[in-house]
Write a protein that holds these residues in place. Sequence first.
Motif, PDB file in Angstrom:
ATOM      1  N   GLY A  18       0.818  -1.217   0.000  1.00 53.44           N
ATOM      2  CA  GLY A  18       0.000   0.000   0.000  1.00 53.44           C
ATOM      3  C   GLY A  18       0.848   1.263   0.000  1.00 53.44           C
ATOM      4  N   ALA A  19       1.963   1.221   0.771  1.00 53.24           N
ATOM      5  CA  ALA A  19       2.834   2.404   0.831  1.00 53.24           C
ATOM      6  C   ALA A  19       3.511   2.653  -0.510  1.00 53.24           C
ATOM      7  N   ASN A  20       3.994   1.543  -1.131  1.00 58.04           N
ATOM      8  CA  ASN A  20       4.634   1.710  -2.438  1.00 58.04           C
ATOM      9  C   ASN A  20       3.658   2.239  -3.482  1.00 58.04           C
ATOM     10  N   ALA A  21       2.448   1.755  -3.447  1.00 62.17           N
ATOM     11  CA  ALA A  21       1.438   2.234  -4.404  1.00 62.17           C
ATOM     12  C   ALA A  21       1.130   3.708  -4.196  1.00 62.17           C
ATOM     13  N   ALA A  22       1.032   4.121  -2.932  1.00 61.72           N
ATOM     14  CA  ALA A  22       0.757   5.531  -2.645  1.00 61.72           C
ATOM     15  C   ALA A  22       1.909   6.413  -3.108  1.00 61.72           C
ATOM     16  N   ALA A  23       3.155   5.946  -2.851  1.00 61.35           N
ATOM     17  CA  ALA A  23       4.316   6.735  -3.262  1.00 61.35           C
ATOM     18  C   ALA A  23       4.373   6.848  -4.781  1.00 61.35           C
ATOM     19  N   LEU A  24       4.099   5.708  -5.454  1.00 64.71           N
ATOM     20  CA  LEU A  24       4.111   5.738  -6.915  1.00 64.71           C
ATOM     21  C   LEU A  24       3.039   6.677  -7.467  1.00 64.71           C
ATOM     22  N   PHE A  25       1.867   6.658  -6.879  1.00 70.94           N
ATOM     23  CA  PHE A  25       0.777   7.538  -7.317  1.00 70.94           C
ATOM     24  C   PHE A  25       1.142   8.995  -7.094  1.00 70.94           C
ATOM     25  N   ALA A  26       1.736   9.269  -5.928  1.00 73.78           N
ATOM     26  CA  ALA A  26       2.125  10.654  -5.633  1.00 73.78           C
ATOM     27  C   ALA A  26       3.179  11.137  -6.627  1.00 73.78           C
ATOM     28  N   TRP A  27       4.158  10.267  -6.932  1.00 74.43           N
ATOM     29  CA  TRP A  27       5.242  10.668  -7.818  1.00 74.43           C
ATOM     30  C   TRP A  27       4.788  10.838  -9.264  1.00 74.43           C
ATOM     31  N   VAL A  28       3.898   9.959  -9.695  1.00 74.10           N
ATOM     32  CA  VAL A  28       3.482   9.977 -11.095  1.00 74.10           C
ATOM     33  C   VAL A  28       2.331  10.938 -11.344  1.00 74.10           C
ATOM     34  N   VAL A  29       1.429  11.130 -10.374  1.00 73.56           N
ATOM     35  CA  VAL A  29       0.212  11.913 -10.605  1.00 73.56           C
ATOM     36  C   VAL A  29       0.200  13.197  -9.785  1.00 73.56           C
TER      37      VAL A  29
END
Length: 272
Positions: A18-29
Amino acid sequence: MAVGVAVGGERRLTTATGANAAALFAWVVVFPLVAGLWIGARRDTLAALRDRAERLEREQVARADRVRAEERARIAREMHDVVAHRVSLMVVHAGALEVTAADPATVEAAALIRSTGRAALTDLREVLGVLRQRAGHGTPLPPAGLDAVDELVRESRAAGLRVDRQDEGTPGPVPGGVARTVHRVVQEGLTNVRKHAPGAEVTVRLRHLPDGIEAAVRNGPSTRPGSALPGAGLGLVGLRERVELAGGRLSAGPTADGGFLLRALVPMEDVT
């Protein structure tokens, strides 16, 4: 999630949390969105500031133009009410003297004063028209041709000056701005002779050069004291500014024989 068993033991690979997904979303979007919003807001702010600065500059220019127009109108009113009134009176009295005088010399002098006064009123009306014009509007003064120099010489001779008119070079087409500047140079030179060196011999010379015209007014030493004609002492100053604005050079000073030389080189504009 178990991937499999290989040599050396069991291996496991963690694909997502969940943390990795949130970080990826924050970085990409989220981060590009925030950066884009900030850049857009900054661009809008700079554009608004630029528009405001341009508007303030336009308003300042408009206020300055309005102040200049009001001052020009005030000067025009003063010149009309004072100068034009007095010159008109001079013309009227000269005309009356021309009619009533019995002495032929007096009649001739009165006629000269009257005609000169009428010419001065015509010139004054043209100047007043220019003063009353708004910047960038109206029609400028009509250019004086070089034939107007001959008229200046005739007027000076009629006033008693001994004027010799000389030309050098081959005359060609002369732009209006150049002709008017040359006319003003000769006019100022002859006026100064009448004021400061009456009775002196005067030479008006125009040299027609390939790239301009040299106008010179030279007078010898005066044979009698000059008259106390009023003047602001700014004639040569204004003339120098006029010649330099046309890209030319002006020189004025005494000569070795006790006379005076006024000379201007006015570059030729393109004649189309």
